[in-house]
Structure formats: structure tokens, C-alpha cells
Design an enzyme around this catalytic site. Structure first.
Site, PDB file in Angstrom:
ATOM      1  N   HIS A 199       1.293   4.790  -2.415  1.00  0.00           N
ATOM      2  CA  HIS A 199       0.928   5.637  -3.564  1.00  0.00           C
ATOM      3  C   HIS A 199       2.219   6.296  -4.032  1.00  0.00           C
ATOM      4  CE1 HIS A 199      -3.410   5.386  -2.564  1.00  0.00           C
ATOM      5  NE2 HIS A 199      -2.923   5.222  -1.346  1.00  0.00           N
ATOM      6  N   GLU A 233     -11.200   3.182   5.833  1.00  0.00           N
ATOM      7  CA  GLU A 233     -10.164   4.097   6.331  1.00  0.00           C
ATOM      8  C   GLU A 233     -10.908   5.177   7.122  1.00  0.00           C
ATOM      9  OE1 GLU A 233      -8.122   6.324   3.249  1.00  0.00           O
ATOM     10  OE2 GLU A 233      -6.562   7.034   4.616  1.00  0.00           O
ATOM     11  N   HIS A 249      -9.408   0.794  -1.465  1.00  0.00           N
ATOM     12  CA  HIS A 249      -9.406   1.421  -0.145  1.00  0.00           C
ATOM     13  C   HIS A 249     -10.816   1.297   0.421  1.00  0.00           C
ATOM     14  CE1 HIS A 249      -5.633   3.138  -1.402  1.00  0.00           C
ATOM     15  NE2 HIS A 249      -5.549   3.985  -0.383  1.00  0.00           N
ATOM     16  N   HIS A 289       0.857  -1.196   0.000  1.00  0.00           N
ATOM     17  CA  HIS A 289       0.000   0.000   0.000  1.00  0.00           C
ATOM     18  C   HIS A 289       0.886   1.237   0.000  1.00  0.00           C
ATOM     19  CE1 HIS A 289      -3.821   2.068   1.830  1.00  0.00           C
ATOM     20  NE2 HIS A 289      -3.145   2.907   1.054  1.00  0.00           N
TER      21      HIS A 289
END
Ligand code: ADE
Ligand code: ZN
Length: 351
Positions: free
Chosen positions: A33, A214, A211, A31
């Protein structure tokens, strides 16, 4: 909990040995970005190289603006930072910088998210983005021995029609990405909004993640599983609000790509000492540790491990091994590579 084929004597490992063990243990980052690895120094260098005006006078002023109160306040500055990326070389340089740091942290496998819509909306070609990213990954495989692949993320604050258009634009580069994900503003943009485009992605043989949980509720995790048919949940920390969901995630061994620094910076938890990672592990979930957007959240993968373990006395050598194991098992790497890394992992703890 998964058990090792070798009897590892975790109790014999002193806590002082943990930071070095956590660096040496082979692990996957699932995970990350890549646009979130853009350090302020590189933002300024690329801005100068590309003649882009920044609304901050210095690296220090930009870094000082990294005080977030929720996901959206972060995303606003994260998208602004990405505006300096224009040329293929920019995407290459950003990715290479991350890979060097990851290799130094003992990462053997990295699955990098990228947000093409953030770039194509500014007139940057899909080919420019993907060639720059995958060129760096190729060099990383060659020179660092780091196994890495790309996962294309759709921005969930945009429409499903736009996601379909992005997918079509990316298909000429199909061999350069292994899967698709879903990121950006979670609340108000549930997984069900993207059910058709994810069905098409599955038909194309792409791996599926999203996702969920969160900032959004546990119901978004259900939707990601049932409607998008995800293979991993990114974040997922809010699953503990739904005991039946926890049981399902544990039974199905669905990896959760947890990001401790991110969760603290974006106020999901007040501090690391209150993070629910120990509870996730205790519930038998396949949780992993990841850095999410390391340039914005205060550190890369190893630092996430070290600081999280320091803040949470329930976490010790057994949990470090387990988290690394979950990351390798949950990766989309070839099974032969996974088996080799898992053996290497046990060897690190048996030494
Ligand atoms: N894009 C970059 N980081 C993100 C995060 N933590 N959540 C959602 N979208 C993101
Ligand atoms: Zn993320």
C-alpha cells in the site's frame, strides 16, 4: 512445486549466502500500500509543507505510537498519517521514496495499491492523486529500470455505492491503473458486498485482486474467488483452516501475497517463528513475500525476506528461489518481461 529449467544445486548454497542472494534475486512486490510506505520523517515534512497540524510532537513520538493490537488499530493511525498528502508533489515524493528503496532491495516489478477514497474524502482530487503516483512510476521506469503499475483499492468499510462512485471518478485516468483491489477493515465486510462493482471492473478489463483471509475467515477467500473472481488473494494465510480450499488454491495456482511483518505487527501470528509460510509452501501454494505497509511494520521487502528466513529454519535457498519465482509468475507484468526475470532468477542461483 514448480521446477527450474536449470538444475540448481540448492544444497551447495550455504545459509550465510542467503541475505545477499535474496537481495540480488529479481523479485516482484505484489502487496504494497503506497500510503503505508509513508515514513514518519516524510509525514512531518509534508505536514510542515502543507500546514497540517499533527497530534504528535515529534517523529519519535509518532513512531512510538506504532504499537498495534489488530488491523483496525493500525488502520486508524494509517489513515491519520495519510492526511498530510494534499498536493500532486506529495504523492510523487512518497512514491519515489518507495521506488528507490524497492530498487535497492532487488525488486524488478512493483504493483502498488493506492486508496483514492482516503484522499478524495478530504477534498483531494482524483487527478492530483493519480498524476502524482504515476509520475513517480514513470520516473522509476526511466531512471531505475523498475517495472511498476498501480492497483486502485476500494475501502471495504465503505459502501458499494461509494466504490462505484470512486470507479467513475477514476475512469478518466483509466490508462494509469491496471487493476482493482479491496482493502481496509476486513471483518464484517465480506467480498460479497462488492460483487456488482467488481463485475463492472472485470467488464472494463481491469485485473482483480482482494484482501481476504487476513483477519477474516477462509469463507471470505471462497467469496473473493467465486464472487469477485480474483486472480490473486492478498494475505490469504487463514486458508489453511479449510483443506478443500487449500487444494483448490494449489490446483488453480492462485498467488497468495503473504506479508510476514504485517501479520506479526497486527497479531495474526505471535511472532515470525510461528508464521505459517512454510506450511503454505509445503501445501504447494503459490505464496509470495511482501511488505504491505513497510513504514508501519518495521521494514521493506528484503528485510521481510531476511528476518522471516532467519526465524524459520524450514526456509532455505530453495524456498527463497520459489518465493521469488511465485512473485514473478504471479505479477501482471508482460509475459516477455516475466520470462526474462525468471531466467535472471535462475542465473543468480546458479552462480
Ligand atoms: N490497508 C493497508 N494495509 C492493509 C492491510 N494489511 N489490510 C487491509 N487493509 C489495509
Ligand atoms: Zn494489505
Amino acid at each position: 512445486m514448480t521446477t527450474s529449467s536449470l538444475p540448481i544445486d540448492f544444497d551447495a548454497i550455504p545459509p550465510s549466502a542467503l541475505p545477499d542472494l535474496m537481495r540480488r534475486m529479481p523479485k516482484a512486490e505484489l502487496h504494497l500500500h503506497i500510503e503505508g510506505s509513508l515514513e514518519p520523517e516524510l509525514i512531518f515534512e509534508l505536514a510542515r509543507r502543507n500546514g497540517v497540524a499533527l497530534p504528535y510532537p515529534s517523529v519519535e513520538a509518532l513512531r512510538a505510537a506504532y504499537a498495534f493490537h489488530d488491523l483496525q488499530s493500525f488502520l486508524d493511525i494509517y489513515y491519520a498519517g495519510a492526511s498530510v498528502l494534499l498536493q500532486e508533489q506529495d504523492f510523487f515524493d512518497m512514491t519515489w521514496a518507495y521506488l528507490e528503496r524497492a530498487a535497492a532491495d532487488g525488486v524488478v516489478r512493483a504493483e502498488l495499491f493506492f486508496d483514492p477514497q482516503t484522499h478524495t474524502a478530504r477534498g483531494v482530487g482524483m487527478g492530483t492523486v493519480i498524476r502524482g503516483l504515476s509520475g513517480a512510476l514513470e520516473k522509476g521506469r526511466r531512471e531505475l529500470g523498475l517495472s511498476a503499475d498501480l492497483i486502485l483499492c476500494f475501502l471495504r468499510h465503505l459502501s458499494e455505492t461509494e466504490a462505484f462512485a470512486t470507479l467513475e471518478e477514476a475512469l478518466p485516468y483509466r490508462e494509469h491503473f491496471i487493476g482493482v483491489g479491496l482493502d481496509s477493515s476486513e471483518l464484517g465486510h465480506p467480498p460479497e458486498k462488492f460483487v456488482r462493482v467488481f463485475a463492472r471492473c472485470r467488464d472494463l478489463g481491469l485485473r482483480i485482486v482482494a484482501h481476504a483471509g487476513e483477519e477474516g475467515p477462509a469463507d471470505y477467500i471462497h467469496q473473493a474467488l467465486d464472487m469477485l473472481k480474483v486472480e490473486r488473494i492478498d494475505h490469504g494465510v487463514r486458508c489453511l483452516e479449510d483443506p478443500a480450499l487449500v487444494q483448490r488454491l494449489a490446483r488453480e495456482r492462485t498467488p497468495l501475497t503473504v506479508c510476514p511483518f504485517s501479520n506479526v505487527k497486527l497479531k495474526v501470528f505471535p511472532d515470525l517463528a510461528h508464521h505459517n509460510l512454510p506450511a503454505l509452501l509445503k501445501a504447494g501454494l503459490a505464496a509470495t513475500i511482501n511488505s504491505d505497509d513497510p513504514a508501519y511494520f518495521g521494514g521493506y521487502l528484503l528485510q521481510n525476506f531476511v528476518d522471516t528466513f532467519q526465524a524459520l529454519p524450514e526456509l532455505g535457498p530453495r524456498e527463497a528461489w520459489l518465493l521469488a519465482r511465485h512473485s514473478l509468475e504471479g505479477s501482471f507484468a508482460p509475459e516477455t518481461d516475466k520470462a526474462r526475470w525468471l531466467k535472471d532468477l535462475d542465473a543468480v542461483f546458479n552462480r
